[in-house]
Design a protein around this motif. Structure first.
Motif, PDB file in Angstrom:
ATOM      1  N   VAL A  20       4.331 -13.082  -8.956  1.00 57.93           N
ATOM      2  CA  VAL A  20       4.519 -14.118  -7.940  1.00 57.93           C
ATOM      3  C   VAL A  20       5.338 -13.575  -6.776  1.00 57.93           C
ATOM      4  CG1 VAL A  20       5.478 -16.416  -7.496  1.00 57.93           C
ATOM      5  CG2 VAL A  20       4.382 -15.920  -9.694  1.00 57.93           C
ATOM      6  N   LYS A  21       4.879 -13.849  -5.553  1.00 58.84           N
ATOM      7  CA  LYS A  21       5.626 -13.485  -4.348  1.00 58.84           C
ATOM      8  C   LYS A  21       6.858 -14.385  -4.219  1.00 58.84           C
ATOM      9  CE  LYS A  21       1.297 -12.589  -1.825  1.00 58.84           C
ATOM     10  NZ  LYS A  21       0.482 -13.041  -0.690  1.00 58.84           N
ATOM     11  N   PRO A  22       7.971 -13.861  -3.719  1.00 59.11           N
ATOM     12  CA  PRO A  22       8.215 -12.452  -3.385  1.00 59.11           C
ATOM     13  C   PRO A  22       8.496 -11.638  -4.643  1.00 59.11           C
ATOM     14  CG  PRO A  22      10.187 -13.742  -2.976  1.00 59.11           C
ATOM     15  CD  PRO A  22       9.119 -14.729  -3.389  1.00 59.11           C
ATOM     16  N   PHE A  23       8.237 -10.349  -4.596  1.00 60.30           N
ATOM     17  CA  PHE A  23       8.408  -9.491  -5.764  1.00 60.30           C
ATOM     18  C   PHE A  23       8.976  -8.148  -5.321  1.00 60.30           C
ATOM     19  CE2 PHE A  23       4.037  -9.356  -4.216  1.00 60.30           C
ATOM     20  CZ  PHE A  23       3.936  -8.031  -3.822  1.00 60.30           C
ATOM     21  N   GLN A  24       9.486  -7.414  -6.279  1.00 60.95           N
ATOM     22  CA  GLN A  24       9.938  -6.055  -6.035  1.00 60.95           C
ATOM     23  C   GLN A  24       8.763  -5.113  -6.269  1.00 60.95           C
ATOM     24  OE1 GLN A  24      13.017  -5.103  -4.954  1.00 60.95           O
ATOM     25  NE2 GLN A  24      13.530  -7.289  -4.813  1.00 60.95           N
ATOM     26  N   THR A  25       8.575  -4.139  -5.392  1.00 58.47           N
ATOM     27  CA  THR A  25       7.431  -3.230  -5.543  1.00 58.47           C
ATOM     28  C   THR A  25       7.531  -2.414  -6.824  1.00 58.47           C
ATOM     29  OG1 THR A  25       8.538  -1.610  -4.124  1.00 58.47           O
ATOM     30  CG2 THR A  25       6.936  -3.078  -3.086  1.00 58.47           C
ATOM     31  N   ASP A  26       8.744  -2.133  -7.300  1.00 61.36           N
ATOM     32  CA  ASP A  26       8.888  -1.401  -8.562  1.00 61.36           C
ATOM     33  C   ASP A  26       8.299  -2.201  -9.719  1.00 61.36           C
ATOM     34  OD1 ASP A  26      10.120   0.653  -7.276  1.00 61.36           O
ATOM     35  OD2 ASP A  26      12.150   0.168  -7.925  1.00 61.36           O
ATOM     36  N   GLU A  27       8.558  -3.520  -9.709  1.00 59.26           N
ATOM     37  CA  GLU A  27       7.995  -4.372 -10.760  1.00 59.26           C
ATOM     38  C   GLU A  27       6.483  -4.430 -10.634  1.00 59.26           C
ATOM     39  OE1 GLU A  27       7.898  -9.008 -12.356  1.00 59.26           O
ATOM     40  OE2 GLU A  27       8.971  -8.499 -10.508  1.00 59.26           O
ATOM     41  N   LEU A  28       5.987  -4.543  -9.418  1.00 55.73           N
ATOM     42  CA  LEU A  28       4.551  -4.592  -9.187  1.00 55.73           C
ATOM     43  C   LEU A  28       3.875  -3.350  -9.749  1.00 55.73           C
ATOM     44  CD1 LEU A  28       2.206  -6.138  -7.695  1.00 55.73           C
ATOM     45  CD2 LEU A  28       2.641  -4.582  -5.793  1.00 55.73           C
ATOM     46  N   CYS A  29       4.409  -2.181  -9.438  1.00 51.47           N
ATOM     47  CA  CYS A  29       3.816  -0.924  -9.913  1.00 51.47           C
ATOM     48  C   CYS A  29       3.886  -0.827 -11.437  1.00 51.47           C
ATOM     49  CB  CYS A  29       4.506   0.269  -9.267  1.00 51.47           C
ATOM     50  SG  CYS A  29       4.175   0.433  -7.495  1.00 51.47           S
ATOM     51  N   ALA A  30       4.990  -1.300 -12.020  1.00 52.24           N
ATOM     52  CA  ALA A  30       5.132  -1.259 -13.476  1.00 52.24           C
ATOM     53  C   ALA A  30       4.118  -2.171 -14.151  1.00 52.24           C
ATOM     54  CB  ALA A  30       6.550  -1.661 -13.871  1.00 52.24           C
ATOM     55  N   ARG A  31       3.939  -3.372 -13.602  1.00 53.62           N
ATOM     56  CA  ARG A  31       2.952  -4.296 -14.174  1.00 53.62           C
ATOM     57  C   ARG A  31       1.537  -3.735 -14.032  1.00 53.62           C
ATOM     58  NH1 ARG A  31       4.079  -9.643 -15.366  1.00 53.62           N
ATOM     59  NH2 ARG A  31       6.246 -10.286 -15.062  1.00 53.62           N
ATOM     60  N   ALA A  54       0.830  -1.205   0.000  1.00 51.75           N
ATOM     61  CA  ALA A  54       0.000   0.000   0.000  1.00 51.75           C
ATOM     62  C   ALA A  54       0.865   1.256   0.000  1.00 51.75           C
ATOM     63  CB  ALA A  54      -0.938  -0.003   1.203  1.00 51.75           C
ATOM     64  N   ALA A  55       1.932   1.247   0.796  1.00 55.47           N
ATOM     65  CA  ALA A  55       2.826   2.412   0.841  1.00 55.47           C
ATOM     66  C   ALA A  55       3.463   2.665  -0.526  1.00 55.47           C
ATOM     67  CB  ALA A  55       3.907   2.191   1.902  1.00 55.47           C
ATOM     68  N   ALA A  56       3.883   1.584  -1.209  1.00 55.00           N
ATOM     69  CA  ALA A  56       4.482   1.731  -2.532  1.00 55.00           C
ATOM     70  C   ALA A  56       3.466   2.251  -3.543  1.00 55.00           C
ATOM     71  CB  ALA A  56       5.052   0.394  -2.999  1.00 55.00           C
ATOM     72  N   LEU A  57       2.233   1.792  -3.442  1.00 56.90           N
ATOM     73  CA  LEU A  57       1.185   2.227  -4.370  1.00 56.90           C
ATOM     74  C   LEU A  57       0.839   3.700  -4.164  1.00 56.90           C
ATOM     75  CD1 LEU A  57      -1.125  -0.907  -4.160  1.00 56.90           C
ATOM     76  CD2 LEU A  57       0.236  -0.202  -6.130  1.00 56.90           C
ATOM     77  N   VAL A  58       0.743   4.121  -2.913  1.00 60.00           N
ATOM     78  CA  VAL A  58       0.477   5.538  -2.630  1.00 60.00           C
ATOM     79  C   VAL A  58       1.607   6.393  -3.193  1.00 60.00           C
ATOM     80  CG1 VAL A  58       0.296   7.237  -0.780  1.00 60.00           C
ATOM     81  CG2 VAL A  58      -0.961   5.076  -0.609  1.00 60.00           C
ATOM     82  N   GLN A  59       2.837   5.921  -3.034  1.00 64.85           N
ATOM     83  CA  GLN A  59       3.991   6.634  -3.585  1.00 64.85           C
ATOM     84  C   GLN A  59       3.891   6.723  -5.106  1.00 64.85           C
ATOM     85  OE1 GLN A  59       6.391   7.512  -1.301  1.00 64.85           O
ATOM     86  NE2 GLN A  59       7.932   8.420  -2.642  1.00 64.85           N
ATOM     87  N   ASP A  60       3.270   5.713  -5.711  1.00 65.07           N
ATOM     88  CA  ASP A  60       3.128   5.676  -7.170  1.00 65.07           C
ATOM     89  C   ASP A  60       1.905   6.445  -7.658  1.00 65.07           C
ATOM     90  OD1 ASP A  60       4.498   4.585  -9.480  1.00 65.07           O
ATOM     91  OD2 ASP A  60       2.731   3.344  -9.828  1.00 65.07           O
ATOM     92  N   GLY A  61       1.159   7.056  -6.724  1.00 64.97           N
ATOM     93  CA  GLY A  61       0.062   7.916  -7.122  1.00 64.97           C
ATOM     94  C   GLY A  61      -1.329   7.324  -7.011  1.00 64.97           C
ATOM     95  N   TRP A  62      -1.461   6.197  -6.319  1.00 62.72           N
ATOM     96  CA  TRP A  62      -2.767   5.548  -6.175  1.00 62.72           C
ATOM     97  C   TRP A  62      -3.420   5.906  -4.846  1.00 62.72           C
ATOM     98  CZ3 TRP A  62      -5.055   2.787 -10.007  1.00 62.72           C
ATOM     99  CH2 TRP A  62      -4.233   2.351 -11.059  1.00 62.72           C
TER     100      TRP A  62
END
Length: 221
Positions: free
Chosen positions: A101-112, A18-26
């Motif tokens: 697939v877990k574990p993942f990098q949040t940067d990849e998650l946001c990009a996908r 959630a913190a990474a997503l908020v940082q990404d503008g969500w």
């Protein structure tokens, strides 16, 4: 700010994502189990969904299937610890747009996530037409005589369900299941309220009441 539903039962992982997503503008809404996810998806419109498969009170696949059954085309990115090919195939076949697939990098998650949203916005879907009313399922938009008409989430789902079955009578109970996915307790007059609102916004003639049976859009088949 775009709204996203994060469905994850692991609190620590959910906090980090959630913190990474908020940082990404969500703007993030969270659900920790399948029942809460289904309720949130029925009550709100989201730009995207991050969906864990292993959930309490049901599975992520159940949530996804219920979405697609009621014509909710919101992009879904599956987030799962299940790395078996068969699990990934089941998720994609159920209507997921992508998976990580877990574990993942949040940067990849946001990009996908950004990628599935871009693809959904460019998705070609047939428009539904009746007289001068046009529904564009890909854009989730409605217009009459070329003028956009703003509908609430449930009003839109009610109209879409009827337009998909144009010329056929749809029983009230069946319409409730299509709009709500069979989830939750619904007041007895809820669908009638949405029908009233649709007639007010689109014209009295748009929806015909077949007394004792249900509702119909268009001429009888």
């Amino acid at each position: 700010m775009s709204q996203l539903l994060l469905v994850e039962d692991d609190r620590m992982l959910g906090d980090a994502v959630a913190a990474a997503l908020v940082q990404d503008g969500w703007e993030v809404t969270r659900a920790a189990d399948a029942a809460s996810a289904r309720t949130a998806l029925v009550d709100h419109g989201f730009e995207a969904v991050l969906l864990d498969l292993g959930l309490p009170q049901g599975s992520g696949l159940d949530v996804l299937s219920a979405m697609r059954q009621r014509y909710d085309t919101t992009p879904v990115l599956i987030v799962t610890a299940r790395d078996q090919l068969s699990d990934r195939i089941r998720g994609l076949d159920a209507g997921a747009d992508d998976y990580v697939v877990k574990p993942f990098q949040t940067d990849e998650l946001c990009a996908r996530l950004r990628a599935v949203v871009r693809r959904s916005q460019g998705r070609v879907a047939p428009q539904l037409l009746w007289r001068d009313i046009v529904i564009d399922p890909a854009a989730r938009s409605v217009s009459r005589a070329g003028v956009p008409v703003k509908l609430g989430v449930h009003e839109y789902r009610t109209l879409l369900a009827l337009m998909e079955r144009r010329g056929r009578v749809v029983a009230r109970d069946a319409l409730e299941a299509l709009v709500y996915g069979g989830d939750g307790t619904i007041e007895s007059n809820t669908i009638a309220v949405y029908i009233h609102q649709l007639r007010r916004k689109l014209g009295e003639e748009i929806i015909v009441t077949e007394h004792g049976y249900g509702y119909r859009v268009g001429d009888e088949a």
